[in-house]
Design a protein around this motif. Sequence first.
Motif, PDB file in Angstrom:
ATOM      1  N   ALA A   1     -50.306   2.721 -54.425  1.00 24.20           N
ATOM      2  CA  ALA A   1     -51.230   2.196 -55.430  1.00 24.20           C
ATOM      3  C   ALA A   1     -50.719   0.874 -55.987  1.00 24.20           C
ATOM      4  CB  ALA A   1     -51.431   3.213 -56.552  1.00 24.20           C
ATOM      5  N   TYR A   2     -49.432   0.793 -56.232  1.00 25.47           N
ATOM      6  CA  TYR A   2     -48.840  -0.438 -56.765  1.00 25.47           C
ATOM      7  C   TYR A   2     -49.027  -1.599 -55.779  1.00 25.47           C
ATOM      8  CZ  TYR A   2     -45.358  -3.736 -58.455  1.00 25.47           C
ATOM      9  OH  TYR A   2     -44.726  -4.863 -58.899  1.00 25.47           O
ATOM     10  N   GLU A   3     -48.834  -1.307 -54.497  1.00 26.91           N
ATOM     11  CA  GLU A   3     -48.954  -2.345 -53.472  1.00 26.91           C
ATOM     12  C   GLU A   3     -50.356  -2.455 -52.885  1.00 26.91           C
ATOM     13  OE1 GLU A   3     -45.992  -1.354 -50.573  1.00 26.91           O
ATOM     14  OE2 GLU A   3     -44.357  -2.065 -51.846  1.00 26.91           O
ATOM     15  N   ASN A   4     -51.281  -1.602 -53.342  1.00 20.75           N
ATOM     16  CA  ASN A   4     -52.633  -1.520 -52.782  1.00 20.75           C
ATOM     17  C   ASN A   4     -52.571  -1.370 -51.256  1.00 20.75           C
ATOM     18  OD1 ASN A   4     -55.385  -1.296 -52.930  1.00 20.75           O
ATOM     19  ND2 ASN A   4     -55.737  -3.494 -52.806  1.00 20.75           N
ATOM     20  N   ASN A   5     -51.769  -0.448 -50.825  1.00 24.58           N
ATOM     21  CA  ASN A   5     -51.505  -0.214 -49.408  1.00 24.58           C
ATOM     22  C   ASN A   5     -52.272   1.026 -48.961  1.00 24.58           C
ATOM     23  OD1 ASN A   5     -50.493   0.235 -46.871  1.00 24.58           O
ATOM     24  ND2 ASN A   5     -48.349   0.241 -47.495  1.00 24.58           N
ATOM     25  N   ARG A   6     -53.425   0.808 -48.346  1.00 22.76           N
ATOM     26  CA  ARG A   6     -54.265   1.924 -47.896  1.00 22.76           C
ATOM     27  C   ARG A   6     -53.717   2.620 -46.649  1.00 22.76           C
ATOM     28  NH1 ARG A   6     -59.773   1.426 -49.936  1.00 22.76           N
ATOM     29  NH2 ARG A   6     -59.809  -0.338 -51.349  1.00 22.76           N
ATOM     30  N   SER A   7     -52.775   1.996 -45.971  1.00 21.36           N
ATOM     31  CA  SER A   7     -52.241   2.612 -44.748  1.00 21.36           C
ATOM     32  C   SER A   7     -51.400   3.852 -45.046  1.00 21.36           C
ATOM     33  CB  SER A   7     -51.429   1.599 -43.953  1.00 21.36           C
ATOM     34  OG  SER A   7     -50.286   1.200 -44.673  1.00 21.36           O
ATOM     35  N   ILE A   8     -51.054   4.070 -46.302  1.00 20.38           N
ATOM     36  CA  ILE A   8     -50.275   5.254 -46.677  1.00 20.38           C
ATOM     37  C   ILE A   8     -51.088   6.534 -46.492  1.00 20.38           C
ATOM     38  CG2 ILE A   8     -50.867   5.387 -49.123  1.00 20.38           C
ATOM     39  CD1 ILE A   8     -47.362   5.819 -47.662  1.00 20.38           C
ATOM     40  N   VAL A   9     -52.392   6.397 -46.432  1.00 21.32           N
ATOM     41  CA  VAL A   9     -53.259   7.583 -46.348  1.00 21.32           C
ATOM     42  C   VAL A   9     -52.888   8.455 -45.159  1.00 21.32           C
ATOM     43  CG1 VAL A   9     -55.637   8.350 -45.982  1.00 21.32           C
ATOM     44  CG2 VAL A   9     -55.153   6.502 -47.598  1.00 21.32           C
ATOM     45  N   LYS A  10     -52.584   7.843 -44.025  1.00 21.12           N
ATOM     46  CA  LYS A  10     -52.253   8.649 -42.840  1.00 21.12           C
ATOM     47  C   LYS A  10     -50.955   9.434 -43.012  1.00 21.12           C
ATOM     48  CE  LYS A  10     -50.398   4.625 -40.485  1.00 21.12           C
ATOM     49  NZ  LYS A  10     -50.671   3.661 -39.432  1.00 21.12           N
ATOM     50  N   TYR A  11     -50.102   9.004 -43.937  1.00 17.49           N
ATOM     51  CA  TYR A  11     -48.865   9.735 -44.210  1.00 17.49           C
ATOM     52  C   TYR A  11     -49.019  10.733 -45.356  1.00 17.49           C
ATOM     53  CZ  TYR A  11     -47.068   5.927 -41.389  1.00 17.49           C
ATOM     54  OH  TYR A  11     -46.872   5.034 -40.382  1.00 17.49           O
ATOM     55  N   ALA A  12     -49.843  10.403 -46.324  1.00 17.22           N
ATOM     56  CA  ALA A  12     -50.017  11.268 -47.496  1.00 17.22           C
ATOM     57  C   ALA A  12     -51.005  12.398 -47.244  1.00 17.22           C
ATOM     58  CB  ALA A  12     -50.484  10.432 -48.693  1.00 17.22           C
ATOM     59  N   LEU A  13     -52.002  12.150 -46.407  1.00 17.06           N
ATOM     60  CA  LEU A  13     -53.035  13.160 -46.160  1.00 17.06           C
ATOM     61  C   LEU A  13     -52.478  14.472 -45.606  1.00 17.06           C
ATOM     62  CD1 LEU A  13     -56.045  13.349 -46.654  1.00 17.06           C
ATOM     63  CD2 LEU A  13     -56.436  12.499 -44.352  1.00 17.06           C
ATOM     64  N   PRO A  14     -51.530  14.450 -44.662  1.00 19.35           N
ATOM     65  CA  PRO A  14     -50.980  15.736 -44.195  1.00 19.35           C
ATOM     66  C   PRO A  14     -50.306  16.549 -45.304  1.00 19.35           C
ATOM     67  CG  PRO A  14     -50.446  14.012 -42.627  1.00 19.35           C
ATOM     68  CD  PRO A  14     -51.049  13.337 -43.832  1.00 19.35           C
ATOM     69  N   PHE A  15     -49.639  15.877 -46.232  1.00 19.31           N
ATOM     70  CA  PHE A  15     -49.021  16.590 -47.358  1.00 19.31           C
ATOM     71  C   PHE A  15     -50.087  17.316 -48.182  1.00 19.31           C
ATOM     72  CE2 PHE A  15     -45.489  13.636 -46.641  1.00 19.31           C
ATOM     73  CZ  PHE A  15     -44.398  14.465 -46.808  1.00 19.31           C
ATOM     74  N   SER A  16     -51.176  16.619 -48.476  1.00 19.89           N
ATOM     75  CA  SER A  16     -52.207  17.234 -49.325  1.00 19.89           C
ATOM     76  C   SER A  16     -52.975  18.327 -48.585  1.00 19.89           C
ATOM     77  CB  SER A  16     -53.159  16.180 -49.887  1.00 19.89           C
ATOM     78  OG  SER A  16     -53.898  15.554 -48.873  1.00 19.89           O
ATOM     79  N   VAL A  17     -53.217  18.151 -47.305  1.00 21.93           N
ATOM     80  CA  VAL A  17     -53.943  19.179 -46.542  1.00 21.93           C
ATOM     81  C   VAL A  17     -53.081  20.431 -46.365  1.00 21.93           C
ATOM     82  CG1 VAL A  17     -54.954  19.729 -44.284  1.00 21.93           C
ATOM     83  CG2 VAL A  17     -55.473  17.542 -45.386  1.00 21.93           C
ATOM     84  N   ILE A  18     -51.834  20.249 -45.987  1.00 22.56           N
ATOM     85  CA  ILE A  18     -50.940  21.405 -45.815  1.00 22.56           C
ATOM     86  C   ILE A  18     -50.718  22.101 -47.157  1.00 22.56           C
ATOM     87  CG2 ILE A  18     -48.579  22.119 -45.223  1.00 22.56           C
ATOM     88  CD1 ILE A  18     -48.645  19.826 -43.103  1.00 22.56           C
ATOM     89  N   GLY A  19     -50.493  21.331 -48.208  1.00 25.72           N
ATOM     90  CA  GLY A  19     -50.333  21.920 -49.541  1.00 25.72           C
ATOM     91  C   GLY A  19     -51.577  22.664 -49.980  1.00 25.72           C
ATOM     92  N   GLY A  20     -52.742  22.121 -49.660  1.00 29.40           N
ATOM     93  CA  GLY A  20     -53.994  22.798 -49.987  1.00 29.40           C
ATOM     94  C   GLY A  20     -54.141  24.117 -49.242  1.00 29.40           C
ATOM     95  N   CYS A  21     -53.718  24.142 -47.994  1.00 32.65           N
ATOM     96  CA  CYS A  21     -53.778  25.391 -47.222  1.00 32.65           C
ATOM     97  C   CYS A  21     -52.838  26.446 -47.813  1.00 32.65           C
ATOM     98  CB  CYS A  21     -53.429  25.125 -45.760  1.00 32.65           C
ATOM     99  SG  CYS A  21     -54.669  24.177 -44.869  1.00 32.65           S
ATOM    100  N   ILE A  22     -51.652  26.013 -48.219  1.00 39.00           N
ATOM    101  CA  ILE A  22     -50.716  26.949 -48.846  1.00 39.00           C
ATOM    102  C   ILE A  22     -51.298  27.466 -50.156  1.00 39.00           C
ATOM    103  CG2 ILE A  22     -48.423  27.189 -49.897  1.00 39.00           C
ATOM    104  CD1 ILE A  22     -47.483  25.018 -47.853  1.00 39.00           C
ATOM    105  N   SER A  23     -51.899  26.567 -50.938  1.00 40.30           N
ATOM    106  CA  SER A  23     -52.511  26.971 -52.211  1.00 40.30           C
ATOM    107  C   SER A  23     -53.666  27.935 -51.984  1.00 40.30           C
ATOM    108  CB  SER A  23     -53.014  25.753 -52.976  1.00 40.30           C
ATOM    109  OG  SER A  23     -51.959  24.934 -53.363  1.00 40.30           O
ATOM    110  N   LEU A  24     -54.487  27.653 -50.975  1.00 41.36           N
ATOM    111  CA  LEU A  24     -55.601  28.549 -50.664  1.00 41.36           C
ATOM    112  C   LEU A  24     -55.084  29.934 -50.304  1.00 41.36           C
ATOM    113  CD1 LEU A  24     -58.618  29.034 -50.215  1.00 41.36           C
ATOM    114  CD2 LEU A  24     -58.308  28.206 -47.874  1.00 41.36           C
ATOM    115  N   TRP A  25     -54.048  29.994 -49.485  1.00 37.34           N
ATOM    116  CA  TRP A  25     -53.456  31.282 -49.125  1.00 37.34           C
ATOM    117  C   TRP A  25     -52.950  31.998 -50.377  1.00 37.34           C
ATOM    118  CZ3 TRP A  25     -53.556  34.622 -45.331  1.00 37.34           C
ATOM    119  CH2 TRP A  25     -52.648  35.675 -45.349  1.00 37.34           C
ATOM    120  N   HIS A  26     -52.327  31.247 -51.279  1.00 39.60           N
ATOM    121  CA  HIS A  26     -51.785  31.837 -52.494  1.00 39.60           C
ATOM    122  C   HIS A  26     -52.904  32.380 -53.387  1.00 39.60           C
ATOM    123  CE1 HIS A  26     -48.361  31.361 -55.681  1.00 39.60           C
ATOM    124  NE2 HIS A  26     -48.742  32.605 -55.533  1.00 39.60           N
TER     125      HIS A  26
END
Length: 141
Positions: A57-82
């Motif tokens: 966000a500080y650098e306005n770097n949209r390319s981070i999405v491909k690295y951050a998205l797996p964290f949020s999707v996997i975390g969401g799956c763990i949360s859903l299971w929980h």
Amino acid sequence: MRRRISDYGLYAACFVAIIATAGSLYFSEIARFEPCKLCWLQRIMMYPLVILLGIAAYENNRSIVKYALPFSVIGGCISLWHVLELNVPALAEFTPCTVGIPCNFDYLNWFGFITIPLLALIAFILITALLIIVRKAGDSE
């Protein structure tokens, strides 16, 4: 509206990650709720998002999405299971926590349905949705 979200989506996703991280630290360090195994796995997926999304966000770097998205999707799956494990007793027997607090133990139950895993799931869904919008806006530019 979508343009505004795509412009400020990284900031919003970072804000959600900060709130979720602060909430989890509040529950464990101040309220003294001991996290279960699944809570720790969700934290492992959420905490790096604060740093990744903050820098992006500080650098306005949209390319981070491909690295951050797996964290949020996997975390969401763990949360859903929980969440399912809390609400479907048969699932708690399927994968029982054998050490520490059981994963189907409910510290928090606001209004009869808002639990800590549900709050984490909402945070992961929000972050994932914001990152997808940011990625699509970046693709169309």
